[in-house]
Design an enzyme around this catalytic site. Structure first.
Site, mmCIF file in Angstrom:
data_model
loop_
_atom_site.group_PDB
_atom_site.id
_atom_site.type_symbol
_atom_site.label_atom_id
_atom_site.label_comp_id
_atom_site.label_asym_id
_atom_site.label_seq_id
_atom_site.Cartn_x
_atom_site.Cartn_y
_atom_site.Cartn_z
ATOM 1 N N ASP A 13 0.775 -1.185 0.011
ATOM 2 C CA ASP A 13 -0.030 -0.003 -0.142
ATOM 3 C C ASP A 13 1.010 1.356 0.000
ATOM 4 O OD1 ASP A 13 -2.298 1.420 0.008
ATOM 5 O OD2 ASP A 13 -2.745 1.081 2.197
ATOM 6 N N ASN A 61 -10.548 -2.865 -6.478
ATOM 7 C CA ASN A 61 -9.862 -1.895 -7.108
ATOM 8 C C ASN A 61 -10.551 -1.497 -8.560
ATOM 9 O OD1 ASN A 61 -6.756 -3.332 -5.909
ATOM 10 N ND2 ASN A 61 -7.894 -1.554 -5.161
ATOM 11 N N ARG A 181 1.786 -4.826 6.114
ATOM 12 C CA ARG A 181 1.123 -3.762 5.403
ATOM 13 C C ARG A 181 1.918 -2.681 5.537
ATOM 14 N NH1 ARG A 181 -5.099 -2.687 4.313
ATOM 15 N NH2 ARG A 181 -4.740 -0.806 3.107
HETATM 16 C C1 FPP Z 1 -1.784 0.287 -3.448
HETATM 17 O O1 FPP Z 1 -1.387 1.512 -3.509
HETATM 18 C C2 FPP Z 1 -1.405 -0.715 -4.493
HETATM 19 C C3 FPP Z 1 -2.058 -1.212 -5.232
HETATM 20 C C4 FPP Z 1 -3.460 -0.764 -5.754
HETATM 21 C C5 FPP Z 1 -1.564 -2.287 -6.355
HETATM 22 C C6 FPP Z 1 -0.134 -2.937 -6.168
HETATM 23 C C7 FPP Z 1 0.436 -2.857 -7.338
HETATM 24 C C8 FPP Z 1 1.650 -2.818 -7.491
HETATM 25 C C9 FPP Z 1 2.563 -2.775 -6.496
HETATM 26 C C10 FPP Z 1 2.171 -2.624 -8.939
HETATM 27 C C11 FPP Z 1 2.378 -3.537 -9.801
HETATM 28 C C12 FPP Z 1 2.328 -4.771 -9.189
HETATM 29 C C13 FPP Z 1 2.985 -6.236 -9.362
HETATM 30 C C14 FPP Z 1 2.560 -7.363 -9.083
HETATM 31 C C15 FPP Z 1 3.837 -6.109 -10.640
HETATM 32 P P1 FPP Z 1 -2.491 2.753 -3.432
HETATM 33 O O2 FPP Z 1 -2.540 3.199 -4.898
HETATM 34 O O3 FPP Z 1 -3.537 2.052 -2.751
HETATM 35 O O4 FPP Z 1 -1.730 4.013 -2.726
HETATM 36 P P2 FPP Z 1 -2.424 5.055 -2.018
HETATM 37 O O5 FPP Z 1 -3.438 4.246 -0.808
HETATM 38 O O6 FPP Z 1 -1.150 5.872 -1.365
HETATM 39 O O7 FPP Z 1 -3.272 5.877 -2.764
#
Ligand code: FPP
Length: 239
Positions: A13, A61, A181
């Site tokens: 996250d 998502n 996390r």
């Molecule tokens: C959370 O950050 C992350 C995700 C929604 C998805 C995880 C994806 C990756 C790490 C990229 C690629 C993955 C792979 C397996 C190659 P957020 O966008 O919710 O962050 P925020 O809460 O700060 O907005």
């Protein structure tokens, strides 16, 4: 000291906040997040972790802006393509949990290709949770079991914990020992509800794109100091 965890699961996250802090678009956070995935997969294998499960895309998502969903899907395909050789080189076996039927065809195809090509690897089992939600997983399992009961394939009194596990996406995974996390949020967000029943939880303020191998090592050291009692007393555990 406890042993090292066999199964580590991570809620990655903070990509968006990382980008915001740098004055960049969210997409840059996800790009950098993909770099962190690369580093942590390699580091976990080096640490001798047997199972690593990453929450890459949740059933919720899909509610993000369309462009962001599309960018995440493209990033997945590109990462799978680019990292394929490294998975082979490091003897890592890839798998997924979640309903991959609903993923865009290129993602599904690339995923299935890499799963097929790494299926005989004997090293770390890397599982990507994609279009995964634990409540959906449990609902699916209950529905499948209900059908079997209705059709007299299972008798109701024979339904036990192993029946439930057998119907989960996670049926081939051991229970999670350590759940990490990043980004300072302290919640589970519908991840692996059954399998984390006795997991040790580790929360760090570090944002996912900044989570490096030293951070993983720190989490493993912290886990090593914990006493896991599984409902017993400390005296029993230490006897
Ligand atoms: C959370 O950050 C992350 C995700 C929604 C998805 C995880 C994806 C990756 C790490 C990229 C690629 C993955 C792979 C397996 C190659 P957020 O966008 O919710 O962050 P925020 O809460 O700060 O907005």
């Amino acid at each position: 000291m406890n042993k090292k965890p066999k199964h580590v699961a991570i809620i990655m996250d903070g990509n968006g906040r990382w980008a915001k802090q740098q004055g960049k678009q969210r997409v840059m956070g996800h790009n950098q997040g993909a770099h962190a995935v690369r580093e942590i997969v390699e580091a976990a294998a080096e640490e001798g972790i047997e199972y690593l499960t990453l929450f890459a895309f949740s059933t919720d998502n899909w509610n993000r802006p369309k462009e962001e969903v599309s960018i995440l899907m493209k990033l997945l395909v590109n990462s799978l393509k680019r990292e394929f050789r490294k998975l082979i080189k490091n003897n890592i076996k890839l798998n997924s949990i979640g309903d991959i039927e609903l993923l865009p065809i290129p993602v599904k195809e690339e995923l299935q290709y890499v799963i097929q090509k790494t299926k005989n690897n004997s090293g770390m089992k890397l599982t990507l949770a994609l279009n995964y939600g634990a409540k959906e997983e449990l609902t699916r399992a209950v529905r499948a079991i209900a059908f079997k009961v209705k059709n007299s394939i299972i008798s109701p009194e024979k339904v036990d914990q192993s029946t439930i596990i057998e119907h989960l996406y996670t049926r081939n995974l051991p229970l999670v020992d350590l759940l990490i996390r990043t980004s300072g949020e302290e919640r589970i967000s519908n991840f692996l509800l059954w399998h984390i029943a006795y997991a040790e939880l580790y929360f760090t303020k570090t944002l996912w794109p900044d989570f490096a191998k030293e951070d993983l090592h720190k989490a493993l050291l912290n886990y090593g100091k914990r006493e896991r009692r599984f409902g017993k007393t400390s005296e029993q555990v230490n006897a």
